[in-house]
Write a protein that holds these residues in place. Structure first.
Motif, short mmCIF file in Angstrom:
data_model
loop_
_atom_site.label_atom_id
_atom_site.label_comp_id
_atom_site.label_asym_id
_atom_site.label_seq_id
_atom_site.Cartn_x
_atom_site.Cartn_y
_atom_site.Cartn_z
N ARG A 177 4.71 0.73 0.58
CA ARG A 177 5.00 -0.11 1.74
C ARG A 177 4.62 -1.56 1.43
O ARG A 177 3.44 -1.92 1.51
N PRO A 178 5.57 -2.38 1.03
CA PRO A 178 5.26 -3.79 0.75
C PRO A 178 4.88 -4.52 2.03
O PRO A 178 5.40 -4.21 3.11
N LEU A 179 4.01 -5.48 1.92
CA LEU A 179 3.54 -6.21 3.09
C LEU A 179 4.38 -7.43 3.41
O LEU A 179 4.28 -7.98 4.50
N PRO B 237 3.54 7.65 -13.93
CA PRO B 237 4.18 8.93 -13.62
C PRO B 237 5.42 8.74 -12.74
O PRO B 237 5.60 7.67 -12.13
N PRO B 238 6.26 9.78 -12.64
CA PRO B 238 7.54 9.65 -11.92
C PRO B 238 7.42 9.15 -10.49
O PRO B 238 8.28 8.40 -10.03
N VAL B 239 6.37 9.53 -9.77
CA VAL B 239 6.27 9.13 -8.37
C VAL B 239 6.14 7.61 -8.25
O VAL B 239 6.70 6.99 -7.33
N LEU C 283 -2.04 0.16 -9.50
CA LEU C 283 -3.45 0.05 -9.11
C LEU C 283 -3.74 0.80 -7.81
O LEU C 283 -4.78 1.46 -7.67
N ALA C 284 -2.81 0.72 -6.85
CA ALA C 284 -3.06 1.28 -5.53
C ALA C 284 -2.87 2.79 -5.46
O ALA C 284 -3.35 3.42 -4.52
N HIS C 285 -2.19 3.37 -6.42
CA HIS C 285 -1.91 4.81 -6.35
C HIS C 285 -3.13 5.62 -6.78
O HIS C 285 -3.93 5.19 -7.62
N HIS C 286 -3.23 6.83 -6.22
CA HIS C 286 -4.41 7.65 -6.50
C HIS C 286 -4.36 8.33 -7.86
O HIS C 286 -5.39 8.79 -8.37
N TYR D 293 0.86 -1.19 0.00
CA TYR D 293 0.00 0.00 0.00
C TYR D 293 0.89 1.24 0.00
O TYR D 293 2.10 1.17 0.22
N TYR D 294 0.28 2.39 -0.27
CA TYR D 294 1.01 3.65 -0.25
C TYR D 294 0.73 4.42 1.04
O TYR D 294 -0.40 4.46 1.53
N TYR D 295 1.78 5.00 1.57
CA TYR D 295 1.64 5.93 2.69
C TYR D 295 2.46 7.17 2.34
O TYR D 295 3.67 7.10 2.22
N GLU D 296 1.75 8.29 2.14
CA GLU D 296 2.40 9.54 1.73
C GLU D 296 3.26 9.33 0.49
O GLU D 296 4.43 9.73 0.42
#
Length: 340
Positions: free
Chosen positions: A108-110, A315-317, A304-307, A101-104
């Motif tokens: 963050r891999p599980l 995109p670069p991020v 998929l998880a990114h907004h 998941y993404y945090y900021e």
């Protein structure tokens, strides 16, 4: 164009387009004069005006689904399973958990990796020092090459007079002994015109490596008709066999495979390259390399998880998080506890 024999080895009918497909064994001697390979494009206007009404953005596709109940999620501790004696064999549970998941804006891999953040070019340079990195794949892997040569100031790209979108490309940092190479994969491809002399199958390239190097590989995606699925799995099977041979002769070689990612879909693109089709091929390729000593960058989950909206070239991020994942494999931080 290579001339096929008179009789096809097999034939299929694509259930999606209704078009016939034929399997031919090409006559190798007829390809001597071949100069380049190019895609012919896609057939246009496949749906009628009435059918087009079913693909209206904001009307019947890409419409937000509002919550029918509370607009919050309560996370509860896992329930303890009660063992029930039974003579029947329990089926394996379907794994629906995401890989991270993404945090900021940070991935963050599980499981499977302790994620590091390579925010400074000096950290990337130190990680790649004294290494040879071979990249094989499509334009999304080329995107990694372009990202790294922009990020690492010491990497100088050699002018090989290669086509901008095809390659091959090579960059060198002689001070830190870093060699970075990229080559597009062989057919089936969706690149623009490629010189026939530059068409190399990944399996053949792997067989030509001495080993002890880092390999990053990605696969091409397209609609899964029976012949296309056969060709892709056939090619992936050869790559697998080459990887087995490579890891046998050079067990220290690190191999990283990149899954496909989602892309923006309009009414036309959805007809020949939808994410549903790509997901099926992604599952096939994951199964193909299961059991090998290879690492995975889960580009599918990371896009998929990114907004941000889906894009064929993320995109670069998102690319940064993919590169951070790669470098975390190459240069793991053993001082930190692995995220679980």
């Amino acid at each position: 164009m290579c001339l096929p024999p008179e009789q096809p080895l097999c034939n299929y009918t694509d259930l999606y387009t209704g078009e016939p497909w034929y399997c031919y064994k090409p006559k190798m001697l007829s390809c001597d004069s071949r100069i380049n390979h190019a895609k012919a494009g896609y057939q246009k206007h496949l749906i009628t005006n009435k059918e087009a009404l079913l693909f209206q953005s904001g009307v019947n596709i890409k419409v937000p689904i509002h919550a029918s109940g509370p607009d919050r999620i309560d996370v509860l501790p896992p329930r303890k399973e009660v063992e029930v004696e039974s003579s029947s064999v329990k089926p394996e549970p379907i794994k629906l958990a995401p890989s991270g998941y993404y945090y900021e804006d940070s991935w963050r891999p599980l499981s499977g990796i302790t994620m590091r953040q390579f925010n400074k070019s000096s950290a990337v340079t130190q990680c790649l020092k004294n290494k040879v990195i071979n990249m094989y794949g499509d334009s999304t892997v080329r995107q990694w090459f372009e990202y790294l040569i922009t990020l690492v100031p010491g990497l100088r790209e050699f002018n090989l007079n290669s086509p901008k979108n095809v390659g091959p490309f090579m960059a060198v940092d002689s001070t830190h002994n870093i060699l970075l190479k990229y080559r597009c994969h062989g057919p089936p491809i969706r690149f623009s015109t490629v010189m026939a002399s530059e068409l190399r199958y990944v399996s053949n390239e792997l067989d030509g490596l001495s080993g002890g190097q880092t390999l990053w590989w990605s696969s091409a995606f397209g609609p899964i008709s029976a012949p296309f699925l056969w060709r892709c799995t056939y090619g992936a099977r050869h790559v697998r066999q080459s990887l087995v041979r490579l890891l046998d002769r050079a067990p220290g070689t690190m191999v990283v495979i990149r899954s496909g990612n989602l892309q923006a879909l309009d009414a036309e693109v959805s007809l020949y390259n939808s994410d549903w089709y790509s997901l099926q091929l992604d599952e096939v390729l994951r199964s193909m390399f299961k059991g090998l000593n290879v690492l995975l960058v889960d580009a599918w989950e990371m896009s998929l998880a990114h907004h941000l909206p889906h894009a064929l070239h993320p995109p670069p991020v998102i690319v940064k998080n993919m590169i951070d994942t790669l470098l975390s494999y190459v240069c793991p931080d053993k001082t930190k506890r692995q995220l679980t």
